[in-house]
Scaffold this active site. Structure first.
Site, mmCIF file in Angstrom:
data_model
loop_
_atom_site.group_PDB
_atom_site.id
_atom_site.type_symbol
_atom_site.label_atom_id
_atom_site.label_comp_id
_atom_site.label_asym_id
_atom_site.label_seq_id
_atom_site.Cartn_x
_atom_site.Cartn_y
_atom_site.Cartn_z
ATOM 1 N N LYS A 144 0.829 -1.188 0.134
ATOM 2 C CA LYS A 144 -0.088 -0.228 0.145
ATOM 3 C C LYS A 144 1.120 1.297 0.041
ATOM 4 C CE LYS A 144 -4.214 -0.874 2.585
ATOM 5 N NZ LYS A 144 -4.950 -0.602 3.598
ATOM 6 N N LYS A 228 1.284 -9.280 9.347
ATOM 7 C CA LYS A 228 0.829 -8.537 8.319
ATOM 8 C C LYS A 228 0.806 -9.240 7.085
ATOM 9 C CE LYS A 228 0.619 -4.423 5.982
ATOM 10 N NZ LYS A 228 1.033 -2.846 6.160
#
Ligand SMILES: NC(=O)c1ccc[n+]([C@@H]2O[C@H](COP(=O)([O-])OP(=O)(O)OC[C@H]3O[C@@H](n4cnc5c(N)ncnc54)[C@H](O)[C@@H]3O)[C@@H](O)[C@H]2O)c1
Ligand SMILES: [Zn+2]
Length: 456
Positions: A144, A228
């Site tokens: 991202k 993550k």
């Protein structure tokens, strides 16, 4: 040394965690298949560039690469369209063509800005993340990339995975103490998203982590990256309601940062406050127990982070003592939102998260009640004896507390090209990382609350 692989839907890249990596960048790029004909562009900020820029440039030049470097001002305000324009201008002037490779040398700000610059420059060039903060264990994984708009955090961005993440943990030793504490907020989040065992480990490791014990710190970062990476692999484009769980604490955090004009409290500090406040909201909505709220406050305390906006304000980290209604206004621009509701990722237990939409009509009251509850819980848990005390931000790179008007986060920030001769004051090497124990994340169905909801 530890290498983790992030892999999903045709994307596969390594995250290499090792002390001393910056000296070996030529070999690492070689291994990634970056040939010497490709021009390299190192993007950094003025603080990190002064510490490590010359070393990184020298390592690349000695390996036969052509390198240009550009440093933006340090701090969240560089995540702006104006800075993006300055960076891409510098890339053009440096002759970076489509074969060029951008190396983002810095924390999450440089990583997000550099990744976005790589995504849009000539419709996309390759890039490598060279993280230098604890927080960047989160920011550099998952592809991202974004800049901020004055009204909303990270609202202009892309999903754009790097070629690799090369994490030289020796660089962490020069982090200012405030940045060390702030960086651990995302690790607290990853533990809470994982399971009770990670949470318990984090409690007992807090002292060693704050001292930046090299072995324990590397293990923590690898564990956080593994949490993550597992969540990202499950939902790379945030389209299945899984990846949004990583936004625990962040609906509040992003609103606080935007209300501060992206120049007040640090991202990790905002996340700490957000984790406590949103857990209090979960308790208010009957989705979590008061014991969980106590657990979250204890974790935040253990790392010397603020638990409430009042604590952040008292420590001089928050410039504007706004009220819940003012922050609620910024939450309406959160990109998780669907329709008119404001979306939160709420914990009901470690490893159990649900996405909950709160209607605009209910939002202000729910937030105010949750804030009262958060403050009560924080009062009940004084900082433990010997714990790190909240300190005013004097001296920190983001410490400037000025009277900048609201929403001024995208003021032009001008950077500078490297002259190739900046000092390189990096600290010594730390021992190699130990192997981590990847912790999987799970989500369970939480009990129904009095608001519209969509499960993650
Ligand atoms: N893309 C993602 O998935 C993602 C995830 C989490 C956070 N983020 C973003 O990351 C940003 C925060 O990142 P951050 O906390 O790393 O902030 P940052 O990049 O601003 O770095 C923090 C400060 O520390 C300084 N610094 C960095 N490394 C240093 C070192 N080794 N020695 C001395 N000083 C050093 C920097 O100059 C800066 O002033 C936020 O914008 C947040 O939104 C992105
Ligand atoms: Zn974050």
């Amino acid at each position: 040394m530890t290498t983790l692989w992030v892999a999903y839907e045709g994307v596969r890249y390594p995250v290499v965690v090792r002390a001393g990596l910056f000296q070996e960048l030529g070999r690492e790029l070689d291994a990634l298949g970056v040939d010497r004909a490709r021009p390299l562009f190192v993007l950094s900020d003025e603080a990190v560039g002064a510490l490590y820029g010359a070393r990184v440039e020298a390592a690349l030049r000695s390996a036969g690469y052509a390198v240009a470097r550009y440093d933006v001002p340090a701090g969240e305000r560089s995540k702006s369209l104006a800075t993006l324009e300055a960076v891409t201008g510098a890339m053009l002037r440096a002759g970076i063509d489509r074969r060029g490779v951008l190396l983002a040398l810095g924390g999450g700000v440089v990583g997000d800005l550099g990744g976005f610059a790589a995504a849009v420059y000539m419709r996309g060039i390759e890039y490598v993340q060279l993280p230098t903060t604890i927080l960047a264990h989160d920011a550099s994984v998952g592809g991202k990339v974004a800049v901020n708009h004055p009204l909303a955090k990270n609202i202009l961005g892309a999903f754009y995975p790097p070629l690799a993440v090369l994490y030289d943990v020796a660089a962490l030793r020069t982090l200012p103490p405030r940045e060390v504490r702030s960086g651990y907020a995302e690790l607290i989040k990853h533990a809470l998203l994982s399971d009770a065992a990670f949470v318990a480990w984090l409690h007992q490791a807090a002292g060693a982590l704050l001292r930046l014990d090299p072995i324990v710190t590397a293990e923590a970062l690898v564990r956080g990256i593994a949490v993550k990476a597992a969540i990202v692999a499950d939902d790379p484009k945030e389209s299945r309601g899984v990846r949004e769980r990583l936004n625990v604490g962040h609906t509040v955090a992003h609103a606080l940062e935007a209300a501060e004009g992206f120049g007040g409290l640090l991202h990790g500090e905002a996340v700490a406050v957000g984790l406590v406040w949103e857990t209090a909201l979960a308790v208010e909505l009957g989705r979590a127990s008061p014991a969980l709220l106590t657990e979250v406050v204890r974790l935040v305390r253990a790392f010397g982070l603020p638990a409430t906006p009042a604590e952040a304000a008292a420590a001089g980290l928050l410039r504007r003592a706004a009220d819940a209604a003012a922050w609620a206004t910024f939450m309406r621009y959160d990109k998780k939102n669907r329709g008119r509701g404001v979306r939160f990722a709420l914990l009901s237990a470690p490893g159990a998260v649900a996405l909950v939409d709160v209607s605009p009509e209910a939002l202000t009251d729910a937030l105010a009640a949750a804030l009262r509850r958060a403050e009560e819980a924080a009062r009940a848990i004084p900082a433990p004896e010997g714990a790190v005390r909240l300190a005013p931000p004097h001296g920190g790179p983001d410490a400037a507390v000025d009277g900048t008007p609201l929403g001024s986060g995208s003021e032009p920030a001008t950077g500078r090209m490297s002259t190739g001769g900046s000092p390189d004051a990096a600290a010594g090497r730390t021992p190699a990382a130990g192997p981590g124990s990847p912790a999987g994340a799970s989500a369970e169905r939480a009990p129904a609350g009095p608001v519209a909801e969509e499960e993650g």
